[in-house]
Each structure stands twice: as structure tokens, then as C-alpha cells.
Design a protein around this motif. Structure first.
Motif, PDB file in Angstrom:
ATOM      1  N   TYR A 184      20.445 -60.351 -97.301  1.00  0.00           N
ATOM      2  CA  TYR A 184      19.890 -61.500 -96.580  1.00  0.00           C
ATOM      3  C   TYR A 184      20.076 -61.307 -95.081  1.00  0.00           C
ATOM      4  O   TYR A 184      21.137 -60.914 -94.626  1.00  0.00           O
ATOM      5  CB  TYR A 184      20.575 -62.792 -97.011  1.00  0.00           C
ATOM      6  CG  TYR A 184      20.176 -63.255 -98.385  1.00  0.00           C
ATOM      7  CD1 TYR A 184      19.229 -64.269 -98.544  1.00  0.00           C
ATOM      8  CD2 TYR A 184      20.723 -62.690 -99.521  1.00  0.00           C
ATOM      9  CE1 TYR A 184      18.843 -64.689 -99.810  1.00  0.00           C
ATOM     10  CE2 TYR A 184      20.354 -63.102-100.791  1.00  0.00           C
ATOM     11  CZ  TYR A 184      19.415 -64.107-100.927  1.00  0.00           C
ATOM     12  OH  TYR A 184      19.033 -64.523-102.166  1.00  0.00           O
TER      13      TYR A 184
ATOM     14  N   LEU B  26      12.832 -72.433-110.674  1.00  0.00           N
ATOM     15  CA  LEU B  26      13.142 -71.191-109.951  1.00  0.00           C
ATOM     16  C   LEU B  26      11.891 -70.318-109.841  1.00  0.00           C
ATOM     17  O   LEU B  26      10.923 -70.545-110.566  1.00  0.00           O
ATOM     18  CB  LEU B  26      14.205 -70.393-110.716  1.00  0.00           C
ATOM     19  CG  LEU B  26      15.498 -71.071-111.113  1.00  0.00           C
ATOM     20  CD1 LEU B  26      16.269 -70.167-112.059  1.00  0.00           C
ATOM     21  CD2 LEU B  26      16.349 -71.365-109.894  1.00  0.00           C
ATOM     22  N   THR B  27      11.939 -69.333-108.977  1.00  0.00           N
ATOM     23  CA  THR B  27      10.842 -68.365-108.947  1.00  0.00           C
ATOM     24  C   THR B  27      10.927 -67.511-110.206  1.00  0.00           C
ATOM     25  O   THR B  27      12.017 -67.217-110.690  1.00  0.00           O
ATOM     26  CB  THR B  27      10.922 -67.450-107.716  1.00  0.00           C
ATOM     27  OG1 THR B  27      12.233 -66.922-107.644  1.00  0.00           O
ATOM     28  CG2 THR B  27      10.587 -68.180-106.442  1.00  0.00           C
TER      29      THR B  27
ATOM     30  N   THR C 241      23.727 -71.050-108.906  1.00  0.00           N
ATOM     31  CA  THR C 241      22.599 -70.453-109.640  1.00  0.00           C
ATOM     32  C   THR C 241      23.099 -69.448-110.658  1.00  0.00           C
ATOM     33  O   THR C 241      22.670 -69.430-111.811  1.00  0.00           O
ATOM     34  CB  THR C 241      21.639 -69.759-108.653  1.00  0.00           C
ATOM     35  OG1 THR C 241      21.299 -70.683-107.638  1.00  0.00           O
ATOM     36  CG2 THR C 241      20.360 -69.304-109.335  1.00  0.00           C
TER      37      THR C 241
ATOM     38  N   ILE D   3      14.887 -62.610 -96.993  1.00  0.00           N
ATOM     39  CA  ILE D   3      15.351 -61.764 -98.097  1.00  0.00           C
ATOM     40  C   ILE D   3      14.727 -60.383 -97.952  1.00  0.00           C
ATOM     41  O   ILE D   3      13.502 -60.268 -97.868  1.00  0.00           O
ATOM     42  CB  ILE D   3      14.980 -62.384 -99.454  1.00  0.00           C
ATOM     43  CG1 ILE D   3      15.541 -63.817 -99.520  1.00  0.00           C
ATOM     44  CG2 ILE D   3      15.496 -61.541-100.605  1.00  0.00           C
ATOM     45  CD1 ILE D   3      15.007 -64.640-100.640  1.00  0.00           C
TER      46      ILE D   3
ATOM     47  N   GLY E 207      16.970 -73.723-100.822  1.00  0.00           N
ATOM     48  CA  GLY E 207      15.979 -73.101-101.684  1.00  0.00           C
ATOM     49  C   GLY E 207      14.899 -72.368-100.926  1.00  0.00           C
ATOM     50  O   GLY E 207      14.997 -72.165 -99.707  1.00  0.00           O
ATOM     51  N   LEU E 208      13.829 -72.009-101.674  1.00  0.00           N
ATOM     52  CA  LEU E 208      12.744 -71.201-101.114  1.00  0.00           C
ATOM     53  C   LEU E 208      12.001 -71.960-100.007  1.00  0.00           C
ATOM     54  O   LEU E 208      11.736 -73.155-100.130  1.00  0.00           O
ATOM     55  CB  LEU E 208      11.753 -70.836-102.232  1.00  0.00           C
ATOM     56  CG  LEU E 208      10.605 -69.916-101.856  1.00  0.00           C
ATOM     57  CD1 LEU E 208      11.100 -68.520-101.505  1.00  0.00           C
ATOM     58  CD2 LEU E 208       9.603 -69.827-103.007  1.00  0.00           C
TER      59      LEU E 208
ATOM     60  N   TYR F 241       7.466 -63.194-104.604  1.00  0.00           N
ATOM     61  CA  TYR F 241       8.835 -63.673-104.364  1.00  0.00           C
ATOM     62  C   TYR F 241       9.793 -63.037-105.359  1.00  0.00           C
ATOM     63  O   TYR F 241       9.427 -62.855-106.531  1.00  0.00           O
ATOM     64  CB  TYR F 241       8.903 -65.190-104.509  1.00  0.00           C
ATOM     65  CG  TYR F 241       7.962 -65.916-103.576  1.00  0.00           C
ATOM     66  CD1 TYR F 241       8.323 -66.186-102.264  1.00  0.00           C
ATOM     67  CD2 TYR F 241       6.703 -66.323-104.011  1.00  0.00           C
ATOM     68  CE1 TYR F 241       7.460 -66.841-101.412  1.00  0.00           C
ATOM     69  CE2 TYR F 241       5.828 -66.972-103.164  1.00  0.00           C
ATOM     70  CZ  TYR F 241       6.209 -67.226-101.862  1.00  0.00           C
ATOM     71  OH  TYR F 241       5.349 -67.876-101.019  1.00  0.00           O
TER      72      TYR F 241
ATOM     73  N   ARG G  15      14.282 -68.083 -97.417  1.00  0.00           N
ATOM     74  CA  ARG G  15      14.897 -69.253 -98.037  1.00  0.00           C
ATOM     75  C   ARG G  15      15.940 -69.832 -97.088  1.00  0.00           C
ATOM     76  O   ARG G  15      16.284 -69.198 -96.085  1.00  0.00           O
ATOM     77  CB  ARG G  15      15.550 -68.895 -99.369  1.00  0.00           C
ATOM     78  CG  ARG G  15      16.725 -67.937 -99.253  1.00  0.00           C
ATOM     79  CD  ARG G  15      17.551 -67.890-100.526  1.00  0.00           C
ATOM     80  NE  ARG G  15      18.193 -69.169-100.768  1.00  0.00           N
ATOM     81  CZ  ARG G  15      18.967 -69.423-101.815  1.00  0.00           C
ATOM     82  NH1 ARG G  15      19.181 -68.498-102.735  1.00  0.00           N
ATOM     83  NH2 ARG G  15      19.544 -70.596-101.964  1.00  0.00           N
TER      84      ARG G  15
ATOM     85  N   LEU H 112      15.000 -67.460-107.448  1.00  0.00           N
ATOM     86  CA  LEU H 112      15.287 -68.231-106.225  1.00  0.00           C
ATOM     87  C   LEU H 112      15.055 -69.706-106.528  1.00  0.00           C
ATOM     88  O   LEU H 112      14.006 -70.060-107.069  1.00  0.00           O
ATOM     89  CB  LEU H 112      14.340 -67.834-105.087  1.00  0.00           C
ATOM     90  CG  LEU H 112      14.521 -66.491-104.423  1.00  0.00           C
ATOM     91  CD1 LEU H 112      13.492 -66.325-103.323  1.00  0.00           C
ATOM     92  CD2 LEU H 112      15.914 -66.397-103.811  1.00  0.00           C
TER      93      LEU H 112
END
Lengths: 288, 177
Positions: A108, A210-211, A82, A258, A146-147, A218, A142, A222
Motif C-alpha cells: 500500500y 467485498l470486491t 477482514t 494498492i 473501504g474501496l 480491483y 482505498r 477489499l
């Protein structure tokens, strides 16, 4: 009078049925009363314990530990990918010379999925982390891909995550390459719809979604999924973009919470405005 | 000739049956939220509480059936971590009414032990899911029919498969199938 009682006696099933339906509808109109007091926390804790107790059945301990290390490695790789993609796009556009916001890295907290519940089509997972691990309602979740969702309930040792495969969830998302923002909604199965993308913007199949930084729920950047289809419909100013999520929701085992909770003031303003708009829409619908 | 005492008709036996129904409702609701998940297919799970609700309504009649449906639904709503209280009660009350139509005095074991029981469960489940999904998609942009046909029918069929177990328990050795 006797006739009246005979009538009641004769149709007592239907009178009882009507009364119970009225009570049920009243309960529904009250809303989610389980959110009151510590009852919800108690339910999450108790069901979580039972789910953890029963979780030994289909799992192979060896595979779980192997999966854990693989997924942790995947998560690290996912961050790297990413970041690299982001850096490449930013370099290409020479935006690194401009005032780029510094993308924060979040802490995390890893957690095991100890239970899965589905109430109709609302999907929830129970995680073995709770208040004692500093988990709070509103934290995003996540996995390495991913989410996954968002924490909606916490007890001392367990938490409940509402998955994004839920018709009530709307996510502010953006397409990574073109940086176009839209609203992502689940439409069933492994399919999401990215709304509000004008026809004039080019969307490529295979683009990562992505977010968005516009999201009040969020954290930004992400990974969510990949664009699988984009097509235009006559008479519509927006194009229809179909997105497939990265995460496999059916077999979640290890996830990462997260340590990010959105600004409560910002969230309160948004939810207040949403409620006002909802009331206005329902009034307009009634007038029609 | 001595007349054999038949416990089924006494109030005590009836009360014991109702206690068994209550305990079964709690056990099946907890099972639906925990272990049943392990046999889910594409995220779809059978509704064991619905089978219990149909079973009670067929055995005890429509009046008891609607109350049983209401309380079973309510128990499930309370045990579900994020359910809107009342949705299960409403849908299961309807199931109690529908299944109660098929109650026949002194023929309950025959009905439960035959394929008719499966048809009652299937029909009740389809109506149950139709109401549930109608409420589910109401506040969203989702289309009712595609969702109901995709998920509602599948859940109903899966639930019906599990109704085979009470049917087999009540089926006479030389069955009616």
C-alpha cells in the motif's frame, strides 16, 4: 443573391448556433481527445499543483496529522477484521481443509488528497503521488474504511483517482457471508445496487460486500460497503440489494493506493468483449 | 458644451472587454476545478463559467453569446482532467443562445443589476443541466428525471446564488429590486 445574404444576416445567431452545436457534437463523437499525447498528464500535473496550493485553506494541520495516524490505525484494524471474518467463515465451512487459494497481501502506498474535481456528477480526486512513486493507471485506491476508486491518470508527481460513485463504474462484488457474486453499480447519493443476485439466495441486512475475485479491475477481498436493504420484486428472477459504501467520499483526506495492476491481457479481452456486446446491443436496438 | 468621449462604443474598448472575458473564462474554469470545491454542498458546486456566459450574452447579445458559450465550454472541457471534450461547449452554447434572448441594447446594466439577471441565470442553468444530465444518464441505467430533479435543480439554485454578486455590482444604489 442579396436576399440570401439578408436572410443570413437576419438569422446569423441561429446559423452560428447550429454550426457550433455541430462542431460540439463532432468533438463529442471523437471521444476523449484529452487522452491523446501528454496533454492529459500535463493537465493533471498543473491542476494538481493548483489544488495543492489551495488546499491549505480549510484544513487544520493538527487535525490532519491526527487524522492520518488514526486512519493508518484504522486501516490496520480493517485488514485484521477482514481477515478474521474471512477466517471465521472459512472455518465454519471447513473449507480450510480444501484447496483454498492463498490471499495475497498487496503493498500500500499512502497518499494525500490534494484536490477534488467534479465534472457534472463524475467525481475525481487528485492525489500527491505520481509516476515517481511508481503509481500506474489502473491501480485501485482505498482508505481505512473501504474501496474508493481507481487511478485513471498519472503525471510525475500527481495522480487522478476516479471515485466509485460514478454511474460508469461497475464492480464485480460478493457478499462476504454467503459468497454470492454480483455486479455493483452506483445509483446516486450513498447508495449502490448489487445486481444479479437470484431470489433463492438469502441476503441478510448488515452483510459486508467485498470486491470479488472475478473482478478484472480491483484486487479481491477489499471491503466496499454494507447491505442496507434486500427485497424482491414480482416478475423479476433477481432480488434488489441496496448497499451503502463504507467510505465517506465527501471528506477524503488520506488514502492508500494498492500496488496492484490487473493483467493487461485479461483486461484487453474483457474490454474487447464489452465493446462487441455494446455494438451488438446498439444494432439490435436500432433494428427494433 | 463638450461632448464626452464614450469609450464603450469604440472597437478598442470592445477588444479589451473580449480579452477580459477570455481571461475571466480561464480564471473561473480553474477556480471551478480547485477552490470552489471547498464550498461544495453534498458534492454539488456552483457553475461560475455559466454565470460568465450569461453575463456576456446579456451584455453583448445572442451572436456573441453563442460564440462565448462555445469557447467558455471548450476551455472548461480542456482544463477538466477527464471531461469528454465537446460536452461543455455544447451545453454552454445553448446557454449563450438562451441568455442572448434577454439582451436589450442600452439596458444591459439595468438587466444585470436587477433580479431578472438571477431569473435568466436560473432558467439558463436549468436548461444547461437538463441537457448535461440527459447526456450523462444516456449510457447508463440511471433514470433521467430523478437524477435531474435531485442534482440538476440543486446545482441550478446554487449557481443562481452566486449570480447575486455580479447583480449587486451592477445594481444602482437605489435599486430596482
Amino acid at each position: 443573391m442579396r436576399k440570401f445574404f439578408d436572410f443570413i444576416e437576419r438569422y446569423k445567431e441561429y446559423f452560428a448556433f447550429t454550426a457550433l452545436i455541430v462542431i460540439s457534437l463532432s468533438l463529442i463523437s471523437v471521444g476523449d481527445i484529452s487522452k491523446m499525447g501528454g496533454f492529459r498528464s500535463f493537465v493533471i500535473g498543473s491542476v494538481g499543483r493548483l489544488q495543492e496550493f489551495s488546499s491549505f485553506m480549510p484544513y487544520n494541520a493538527l487535525l490532519i496529522s491526527e487524522n492520518r495516524s488514526m486512519r493508518e490505525l484504522n486501516l490496520e484494524n480493517s485488514f485484521e477484521i477482514t481477515k478474521m471474518r474471512r477466517a471465521l467463515i472459512e472455518n465454519n465451512k471447513l473449507r480450510d481443509l480444501m484447496t483454498l487459494k492463498d490471499h495475497r497481501d498487496y503493498l500500500y502506498i499512502s497518499a494525500d488528497v490534494v484536490g477534488k474535481s467534479a465534472i457534472g456528477l463524475l467525481n475525481f480526486n487528485t492525489l500527491n503521488r505520481g509516476k515517481q512513486d511508481s503509481i500506474k493507471v489502473g491501480m485501485a485506491v482505498r482508505n481505512d474504511l473501504g474501496l474508493i476508486g481507481r487511478i485513471v491518470g498519472v503525471s510525475d508527481n500527481y495522480s487522478l483517482v476516479e471515485l466509485i460513485v460514478n454511474k460508469d463504474i461497475k464492480i464485480a462484488a460478493k457478499i462476504q457471508n454467503s459468497r454470492i457474486d454480483g455486479i455493483l453499480e452506483w445509483v446516486g447519493g450513498r447508495k449502490f445496487k448489487l445486481k444479479n443476485i437470484p431470489k433463492s439466495y438469502g441476503v441478510q441486512i448488515g452483510d459486508t460486500v467485498l470486491t470479488s475475485s472475478y473482478s478484472n479491475k480491483y484486487p479481491a477481498e477489499l471491503p466496499i460497503g454494507i447491505v442496507r436493504a434486500a427485497f424482491e420484486r414480482p416478475g423479476d428472477i433477481f432480488q434488489r440489494v441496496e448497499v451503502e459504501p463504507f467510505a465517506e467520499f465527501a471528506n477524503l483526506e488520506l488514502v492508500f493506493i494498492i500496488n496492484f495492476v490487473s493483467n493487461p491481457e485479461r483486461e484487453a479481452v474483457v474490454s474487447d468483449m464489452e465493446e462487441k456486446l455494446r455494438i451488438r446491443q446498439s444494432k439490435a436496438r436500432r433494428r427494433r | 458644451m463638450k461632448i464626452k468621449f464614450k469609450p464603450e462604443n469604440t472597437n478598442k474598448a470592445r477588444n479589451i472587454r473580449f480579452i477580459v472575458y477570455f481571461v475571466s473564462a480561464i480564471v473561473l474554469s480553474v477556480a471551478n476545478l480547485t477552490v470552489i470545491n471547498y464550498i461544495s454542498v453534498e458534492g454539488l458546486m456552483p457553475d461560475l463559467t455559466l454565470i460568465l456566459c450569461v453575463l456576456i450574452a446579456v451584455r453583448e447579445g445572442q451572436f456573441v453569446g453563442v460564440f462565448a458559450g462555445f469557447f467558455i465550454g471548450l476551455i472548461f472541457d480542456f482544463l477538466s482532467p477527464d471531461a469528454v471534450i465537446g460536452t461543455g461547449a455544447l451545453t454552454k452554447t445553448v446557454v449563450g443562445l438562451i441568455a442572448g434572448w434577454f439582451h436589450r441594447e442600452k439596458k444591459t446594466d439595468f438587466i444585470i443589476g436587477s433580479y431578472r439577471f438571477l431569473l435568466i441565470v436560473l432558467f439558463s442553468s436549468i436548461v444547461h443541466n437538463a441537457i448535461y444530465f440527459f447526456m450523462y444518464v444516456k449510457s447508463s441505467e440511471l433514470m433521467f428525471m430523478p437524477f435531474f430533479l435531485k442534482y440538476g435543480i440543486a446545482i441550478s439554485l446554487y449557481t443562481t446564488v452566486f449570480a447575486v454578486f455580479p447583480m449587486l455590482l451592477k445594481m444602482p444604489k437605489k435599486g430596482y429590486l
